[in-house]
Each structure stands twice: as structure tokens, then as C-alpha cells.
Design an enzyme around this catalytic site. Structure first.
Site, PDB file in Angstrom:
ATOM      1  N   GLU A  41       0.900  -1.167   0.000  1.00  0.00           N
ATOM      2  CA  GLU A  41       0.000   0.000   0.000  1.00  0.00           C
ATOM      3  C   GLU A  41       0.935   1.214   0.000  1.00  0.00           C
ATOM      4  O   GLU A  41       1.083   1.891  -1.008  1.00  0.00           O
ATOM      5  CB  GLU A  41      -0.902  -0.026   1.239  1.00  0.00           C
ATOM      6  CG  GLU A  41      -1.819   1.182   1.381  1.00  0.00           C
ATOM      7  CD  GLU A  41      -2.599   1.201   2.712  1.00  0.00           C
ATOM      8  OE1 GLU A  41      -2.224   0.479   3.655  1.00  0.00           O
ATOM      9  OE2 GLU A  41      -3.575   1.979   2.802  1.00  0.00           O
ATOM     10  N   ASP A  98     -12.263  -0.372   1.984  1.00  0.00           N
ATOM     11  CA  ASP A  98     -11.256  -0.169   3.034  1.00  0.00           C
ATOM     12  C   ASP A  98     -11.883   0.417   4.307  1.00  0.00           C
ATOM     13  O   ASP A  98     -12.230  -0.341   5.214  1.00  0.00           O
ATOM     14  CB  ASP A  98     -10.106   0.711   2.511  1.00  0.00           C
ATOM     15  CG  ASP A  98      -8.784   0.466   3.229  1.00  0.00           C
ATOM     16  OD1 ASP A  98      -8.717  -0.471   4.036  1.00  0.00           O
ATOM     17  OD2 ASP A  98      -7.813   1.203   2.971  1.00  0.00           O
TER      18      ASP A  98
END
Ligand code: ADE
Ligand code: ZN
Length: 351
Positions: A213, A291
Site C-alpha cells: 500500500e 477499506d
């Protein structure tokens, strides 16, 4: 039909994205806590917040990176004390997911955020399990739970959490199916958790981890080779390493991509620069997810719509692939996956 009532092909694509059946595989349930519910729970539980109002809290949602988000996210989660709080939070998520035609969800939760404040792990799990059962009865959504270790804490703390969770894992074997790794990525490589993941593997738990990420491709390699995970959460930085892309594609390792999150946390400056279309072009098993939807400006359908609007290369064929990938990548049974894929085929055949 009069022309003004005809949907343009672009509108038809957006309708398709919203109405198609899909699975969500990367949702932190604490990240679905909307400011209104944070304030309601703070009042009910006598927890004081550093923000005077819902508006002030929402105004603070301007993040410069992952850490700046996590600081506020953990503060928001501090209002969760009782089983009913976890139940309400998850039911609010399931209600929105049902509206977005999510038929299956795999929810991350962060027990250490709660046990550190004296909330027993059973309270967390029981509230979430009850919500999963109610969501199936009320909305027809199936769901699983994935316990995440906080990577900024030690592996010893993760082992301690696993020990605390064992009775819940035993009691809810078919619901609490796996473990994940989240929180601050940089400086906390997957190999820090090699032993606790090995133990989880012995216990028969499914394994996933956030990697790539903010962290480098090396973290994706070690999540695969050291932790032996089955899915990579985010993983967007894999494109920096062609050998890694080849491995991910050959083994069909799913990537649970979260486009709005990536922009909010400055992984990409804009959605137009997001690499979702590229990941699909490279033959990777990418999926779209929200998310932390309460913090990043949208639930799963908003992620789909905003990303397809920003990336004109994405077509109805990509929409189909993304939904199909979400079923393929899930931890549901093969029978269940096949059923969803048939429903998806039927949806596209009629559209
Ligand atoms: N915890 C909640 N959201 C997260 C994210 N996007 N990355 C790492 N940890 C998280
Ligand atoms: Zn995440």
C-alpha cells in the site's frame, strides 16, 4: 422509448456497476463507523472525544498519509465498548452493503484496538458474529470475519491476542476464518510476524496481509514467501517489480484494491492516476473494495463509480471481471462461489 428516457451507454455502465452482485473483501469494520454513530456512542458510553461536533470531526478527515488517518481512526474506535456497539456498527455497514448489491462480505476487525482499552475480545467477536447472523437473515448477505494484528505492535502482542482469541475462534470456526495484518506499514515488514502467522497456519486459519500500500514490493514478496498469505490487501505497488507481477498473475494471488482509500491516503494523487486498469491489463486478480468507507468518501459502489468515471479505459467487461474476481478471491465454499458466478453471468446476460 423517447430518446430523453434512453440511458446513454455511460449511464448503463454506471447502473451495471451499482446493480451487479459483488463481494467485498477489504473492509475494516471500525472504518465503517460514521461520525454520527461515533458521537451517538460517545454520548451513550460517556466517552469524551477531542472534537466538539460531527462537523468538526468530519472536517479533520484530510489525510496526508496512512499514519495521519490511523491516528483519527483509532480515536474514532475508542467509543466502542459494549457488544451492542459492535453489533450496531456492523449492522450499519451491512445495510449499506446490501444497498450496493454486496452478496458476501469478509470483515476485518482490529481486536488490539479494543483489548488495549480493556474491552474483552469476546465482546468484540460476539457483537460482530451476531451482526453477521442478522445480516444474513435480514439482507441475505453472507459474511466471514478476519482478525487483524496491528503491525506497529510487537509479534509478542500478536501472540497474546491470538491466545485471547482462541476460545472465540473455537466457538465460531465457520465465521472467524482468518487473520490479517494492518496498521502502519512502513518500517513494519511482514517478516516481523513470521512466527505468529506460522502458528495461525497450523491452526487452519486463512491468511491475508496488507502489503504494497505504502510499503515496497519487497513487503509483498515476504507476505507471500514468509507469511504464506493467500491474498494481498492493496498490493498496488507490485507494478514496480515485473517479476512480482508475473508471480502474482501466474498464481492468481488476489489483490484487494481500494481506489478511494489510495487517493485519500495519497498513494495516488488522483483517481485518474490510479493503476486499477493497469493491474487488470497485467492479468492480475484485482478486486474493488472500500477499506474504511466512513473515512474515505464512499462505500463499494462509490469506489466502482468514481474509478470507472476517472479511468475511461474501464468498460463493462472490466466490471464483470472485477465482480467475478471478488467471488473467486473470497474464502467462501466452491459451491457458493459457483452459485454467485452463475448469478453474475445471468445479470450480465440480461443487461
Ligand atoms: N487499518 C485500517 N485501514 C487501513 C489501511 N488502509 N491500511 C493499513 N491499516 C489499516
Ligand atoms: Zn485496509
Amino acid at each position: 422509448m423517447p430518446p430523453e428516457l434512453e440511458q446513454s451507454s455511460h449511464e448503463r455502465l454506471l447502473t451495471l456497476l451499482c446493480d451487479m452482485p459483488k463481494a467485498e473483501l477489504h473492509i475494516h469494520i471500525e472504518g465503517s463507523l460514521e461520525p454520527e454513530l461515533i458521537f451517538a456512542l460517545a454520548q451513550r458510553n460517556g466517552v469524551s472525544l477531542a472534537y466538539p461536533s460531527v462537523g468538526a470531526l468530519r472536517a479533520a478527515y484530510a489525510f496526508s498519509d496512512l499514519q495521519s488517518f490511523l491516528d483519527i481512526y483509532y480515536a474514532g474506535a475508542s467509543v466502542l465498548l459494549h457488544e451492542a456497539d459492535f453489533y450496531e456498527m456492523a449492522m450499519a455497514y451491512f445495510r449499506r452493503a446490501a444497498a450496493d448489491h454486496v452478496v458476501h462480505a469478509e470483515l476485518f476487525f482490529d481486536p488490539q484496538t479494543h483489548t488495549e482499552r480493556g474491552v474483552p475480545i469476546e465482546v468484540v467477536v460476539n457483537g460482530l458474529v451476531r451482526a453477521c447472523e442478522a445480516a444474513e437473515a435480514e439482507f441475505g448477505i453472507t459474511s466471514l470475519l478476519i482478525l487483524c494484528f496491528l503491525r506497529h505492535l510487537s509479534e509478542e502482542a500478536a501472540f497474546d491476542t491470538l491466545d485471547q482469541a482462541l476460545p472465540s475462534i473455537e466457538a465460531h470456526r465457520d465465521r472467524l476464518v482468518g487473520v490479517g495484518l494492518d496498521s502502519s506499514e512502513r518500517g513494519h515488514p511482514p517478516e516481523k510476524f513470521a512466527r505468529v502467522y506460522a502458528r495461525c497456519r497450523e491452526l487452519g486459519l486463512r491468511l491475508v496481509a496488507h502489503a504494497g500500500e505504502e510499503g515496497p514490493p519487497a513487503y509483498i514478496w515476504s507476505a507471500l514467501d514468509v507469511l504464506k498469505v493467500e491474498r494481498i490487501d492493496h498490493g498496488v505497488r507490485c507494478v514496480e517489480d515485473p517479476a512480482l507481477v508475473a508471480r502474482l498473475a501466474a498464481e492468481r494471488v488476489p489483490l484487494t484494491v481500494c481506489p478511494l482509500s489510495n487517493v485519500k491516503l495519497r498513494v495516488f494523487d488522483t483517481l485518474a492516476q490510479h493503476n486499477l486498469a493497469r493491474l487488470l491489463e497485467l492479468g492480475l486478480c484485482a478486486t474493488v473494495n472500500s477499506d474504511d468507507p466512513a473515512y474515505f468518501g464512499g462505500y463499494i459502489n462509490q469506489n466502482f463509480v468514481a474509478t470507472f468515471e476517472a479511468l475511461p479505459a474501464l468498460t463493462a467487461a472490466h466490471a464483470y471481471t472485477l465482480a467475478r474476481n471478488s467471488f473467486e478471491a473470497s474464502f467462501a465454499s466452491t459451491t457458493q462461489k459457483t452459485r454467485w458466478m452463475h448469478a453474475l453471468d445471468a445479470h450480465f446476460a440480461q443487461g
